[in-house]
Design a protein around this motif. Structure first.
Motif, mmCIF file in Angstrom:
data_model
loop_
_atom_site.group_PDB
_atom_site.id
_atom_site.type_symbol
_atom_site.label_atom_id
_atom_site.label_comp_id
_atom_site.label_asym_id
_atom_site.label_seq_id
_atom_site.Cartn_x
_atom_site.Cartn_y
_atom_site.Cartn_z
ATOM 1 N N ALA A 67 0.763 -1.239 0.123
ATOM 2 C CA ALA A 67 0.037 -0.227 -0.232
ATOM 3 C C ALA A 67 0.917 1.297 0.089
ATOM 4 C CB ALA A 67 -0.894 -0.222 1.039
ATOM 5 N N ASN A 68 2.140 1.172 0.826
ATOM 6 C CA ASN A 68 2.979 2.367 0.926
ATOM 7 C C ASN A 68 3.634 2.396 -0.665
ATOM 8 O OD1 ASN A 68 4.883 4.053 2.129
ATOM 9 N ND2 ASN A 68 6.112 2.545 1.239
ATOM 10 N N PHE A 69 3.897 1.557 -1.324
ATOM 11 C CA PHE A 69 4.488 1.547 -2.609
ATOM 12 C C PHE A 69 3.343 2.206 -3.656
ATOM 13 C CE2 PHE A 69 5.673 -0.001 -6.723
ATOM 14 C CZ PHE A 69 7.040 0.381 -7.073
ATOM 15 N N LEU A 70 2.417 1.816 -3.615
ATOM 16 C CA LEU A 70 1.206 2.161 -4.361
ATOM 17 C C LEU A 70 0.784 3.600 -4.280
ATOM 18 C CD1 LEU A 70 -1.126 -1.028 -4.771
ATOM 19 C CD2 LEU A 70 0.196 0.050 -6.509
ATOM 20 N N ALA A 71 0.963 3.895 -3.013
ATOM 21 C CA ALA A 71 0.431 5.388 -2.492
ATOM 22 C C ALA A 71 1.464 6.671 -3.277
ATOM 23 C CB ALA A 71 0.663 5.534 -1.063
ATOM 24 N N TYR A 72 2.755 6.002 -3.187
ATOM 25 C CA TYR A 72 3.920 6.867 -4.145
ATOM 26 C C TYR A 72 3.733 6.942 -5.508
ATOM 27 C CZ TYR A 72 6.521 7.590 0.312
ATOM 28 O OH TYR A 72 6.973 8.219 1.596
ATOM 29 N N VAL A 73 3.238 5.528 -5.972
ATOM 30 C CA VAL A 73 3.073 5.441 -7.541
ATOM 31 C C VAL A 73 1.759 6.375 -7.867
ATOM 32 C CG1 VAL A 73 2.249 3.836 -9.414
ATOM 33 C CG2 VAL A 73 4.095 3.077 -7.629
ATOM 34 N N SER A 74 0.782 6.407 -6.956
ATOM 35 C CA SER A 74 -0.586 6.888 -7.652
ATOM 36 C C SER A 74 -0.297 8.399 -7.534
ATOM 37 C CB SER A 74 -1.615 6.465 -6.548
ATOM 38 O OG SER A 74 -1.378 7.201 -5.404
ATOM 39 N N ARG A 75 0.728 9.109 -6.595
ATOM 40 C CA ARG A 75 0.913 10.344 -6.727
ATOM 41 C C ARG A 75 2.096 10.898 -7.569
ATOM 42 N NH1 ARG A 75 1.997 10.136 -0.869
ATOM 43 N NH2 ARG A 75 4.155 10.673 -0.643
ATOM 44 N N GLY A 76 2.580 10.072 -8.368
ATOM 45 C CA GLY A 76 3.711 10.326 -9.430
ATOM 46 C C GLY A 76 4.993 10.897 -8.513
ATOM 47 N N HIS A 77 5.126 10.080 -7.584
ATOM 48 C CA HIS A 77 6.377 10.264 -6.702
ATOM 49 C C HIS A 77 7.668 9.915 -7.478
ATOM 50 C CE1 HIS A 77 9.357 10.620 -3.177
ATOM 51 N NE2 HIS A 77 9.759 9.333 -3.802
ATOM 52 N N TYR A 78 7.692 8.841 -8.062
ATOM 53 C CA TYR A 78 8.733 8.155 -8.835
ATOM 54 C C TYR A 78 9.216 8.783 -10.112
ATOM 55 C CZ TYR A 78 8.329 4.585 -5.169
ATOM 56 O OH TYR A 78 8.483 3.751 -4.035
ATOM 57 N N ASP A 79 8.024 9.431 -10.560
ATOM 58 C CA ASP A 79 8.452 10.199 -11.975
ATOM 59 C C ASP A 79 9.697 10.832 -11.970
ATOM 60 O OD1 ASP A 79 6.043 8.963 -12.574
ATOM 61 O OD2 ASP A 79 4.715 10.737 -12.802
#
Length: 200
Positions: A67-79
């Motif tokens: 859930a932590n990882f997906l939260a970062y993915v969903s808000r574009g953190h990794y871009d």
């Protein structure tokens, strides 16, 4: 040593119920981003400048971490973040620093689920953490390109707790191998930065 690849950034977490639908790390709309195997095994497509890597998460064994990882993915953190630490026969680590080597802001630290029975074997994906703090994982993740028993949970003290595996590469492990084998150089505080920067 426990998670010697871990660095100082800290990140946030949530419950499995809070996990957003499957997505991928790029700028497309959520509808076009990925397929979903099932609720407990969402799939994330990581598009890098070296190629695409597809990861299946394991929210059954690592619900908080997934859930932590997906939260970062969903808000574009990794871009636009870099793979800032790579080592052939070991790991590729990224997700914390932008193209200017500035650490991106994160949420609070996530509970370490390394005791979940999953091992740091080749092709698995895990969260980096600080060696001196068990519950210190944030946004930085790594792909194991070899079997790394030294990163597994062995006990409840901070030296033995290990790094939490929360998924596996289902496509593109050859891309991870290519990233791991890239020529590196020491840049500022990064001893094994790819000489040609590799970004998500």
């Amino acid at each position: 040593a426990a998670c010697s690849i871990a660095f100082a950034a800290l990140a946030g977490c949530g419950s499995a119920e809070d996990a957003p639908p499957t997505t991928n790390i790029n700028g497309e709309t959520a509808k076009d981003r990925t397929k979903q195997v099932d609720h407990l095994h969402p799939v994330v497509q990581v598009r890098t400048t070296a190629g695409e890597i597809t990861i299946e998460l394991d929210a059954e064994h690592a619900p908080v971490t997934a859930a932590n990882f997906l939260a970062y993915v969903s808000r574009g953190h990794y871009d636009g973040t870099l793979f800032h630490e790579v080592e052939k026969g070991f790991i590729v680590l990224g997700g914390g620093y932008d193209a200017n080597l500035q650490e991106k802001p994160t949420d609070s630290a996530c509970r370490n689920e390394a005791h979940n029975g999953l091992k740091n074997v080749r092709g698995t994906v895990a969260m980096a953490r600080r060696p001196d703090v068990i519950d210190s994982s944030t946004s930085m993740f790594f792909i194991n390109v070899a079997d790394n028993k030294s990163l597994d949970y062995k006990g409840d003290d901070r030296a033995d707790y290990g790094c939490c595996v929360f998924g596996k590469v289902i496509e593109g492990l050859d891309v991870a191998d290519k990233i791991a084998a890239a020529p590196t150089q020491a840049v500022e505080d990064f001893p094994r930065m790819p000489s040609e920067r590799i970004a998500i």
